[in-house]
Enzyme design. Structure first.
Site: not given
Ligand SMILES: [Zn+2]
Length: 336
Positions: A83, A128, A168, A171, A184
């Site tokens: 790809k 993933n 992030c 978090c 999928c």
């Molecule tokens: Zn974080």
């Protein structure tokens, strides 16, 4: 003059302007995963005129990709082109001024530093969680923004992560989801959905590259029901192992499921502490391929491969000696 004409419509968009275009033109962007989301992102970044586009993908084009992976054609599938390579060829015809770097590889702890260094922004085109946690570690460590995106069926979401400013990934989700996840391959996915999520990620990318703050909320979209929602993300977790304590367990490889060659023409993936519901998995996979199962394992034939999946999450993939292919099959059919 030629450059001016090419980008005139986005330069005339006042919040972006000439200054924004100059920044976009100097930017180096990495796209991890060049499937449905990644091919939309790559085309949008190339058309918008980023300086460098690094495409990282471990898969080959298949016929079943063409329904939603906009950069690829029947000939790419016939020739089973990687790809990243097929995308780079197409992108060079779309905008020859962009430096496109195709990387045919699985993003791993051992190459993440090299592949994601000197990059201004990372777009998530993966399918993933394992790779997303790796991207999160790498991005937080080097302070690079990245745009999360996910899409299955008719539902998807995206959000921008700016290390040190926003929450992030860890978090928000401290650990990857356990058990069998819809993918999928098992639940299907609609082209209009992946195009929408990829486009929303691309808009965030252009905003960040042009120097404007991105949309600070999590956007969820269901293209079948038509529902679009904006969710406030949680605040940064002051005890987050990644962005607060800077303990990069995915990047140092200690969280990576070991993979090994297993006999002739087979690869073993031995994930730890990831018990699977084999009954549920057998029901999902049974929709797409013949499955035989008992309480200990199930076996599914996906010509030319045969996957044997064990209740503890371990799997043996016959029909390949390529670890990237095996990881990809595992991610697609078992979930990541
Ligand atoms: Zn974080």
């Amino acid at each position: 003059m030629e450059i001016d004409a090419r980008y005139s419509r986005q330069v005339r968009f006042e919040p972006l302007g000439e200054e924004g275009q100059r920044k976009i033109g100097a930017a180096r962007v990495a796209i991890v995963g060049c499937g449905a989301l990644g091919s939309i992102q790559a085309e949008m970044m190339a058309r918008a005129g980023v300086g460098l586009l690094r495409l990282i993908d471990r898969d080959f084009v298949e016929l079943s990709n063409l329904q939603r992976q906009f950069l690829f054609e029947e000939s790419d599938a016939r020739e089973a082109l990687p790809k990243a390579a097929a995308a780079a060829h197409r992108l060079s015809e779309i905008n020859s001024a962009v430096a496109v770097e195709p990387i045919v590889a699985d993003l791993t702890p051992s190459n993440a530093h090299e592949l994601l260094e000197k990059i201004d922004l990372i777009l998530d085109g993966t399918d993933n969680f394992e790779t997303r946690y790796l991207i999160n570690d790498a991005a937080v460590r080097s302070g690079v923004p990245w745009i999360y995106g996910a899409a299955v069926g008719s539902y998807g979401l995206k959000f921008a992560i700016l290390p040190g400013q926003t929450a992030c990934l860890r978090c928000i989700y401290p650990d990857p989801p356990q058990g069998t996840q819809p993918t999928c391959e098992t639940a299907g996915v609609l082209g209009p959905l992946t195009a929408t999520i990829g486009a929303l990620q691309s808009a965030d990318a252009l905003k960040i590259l042009a120097g404007s703050p991105p949309v600070a909320r999590i956007t969820t979209v269901d293209v079948w029901s038509g529902e679009i929602r904006q969710i406030e993300p949680p605040a940064r977790d002051p005890t987050c192992p990644c962005c607060a304590r800077r303990d990069f367990v995915y990047l140092d490889g200690s969280r990576r499921a070991p993979v090994s060659l297993c006999g002739r023409n087979a690869v073993q993936i031995h994930e730890r502490a990831r018990p699977l519901d084999l009954k549920a998995l057998a029901a999902q996979l049974g929709l797409i391929a013949p499955v035989r199962s008992n309480e200990f394992a199930l076996r599914v034939t996906l010509d030319p491969y045969e996957l044997t999946v064990f209740a503890d999450g371990r799997a043996i993939i016959k029909g390949t000696t390529d670890i990237g292919t095996a990881r990809s099959l595992y991610a697609r059919y078992v979930g990541a």
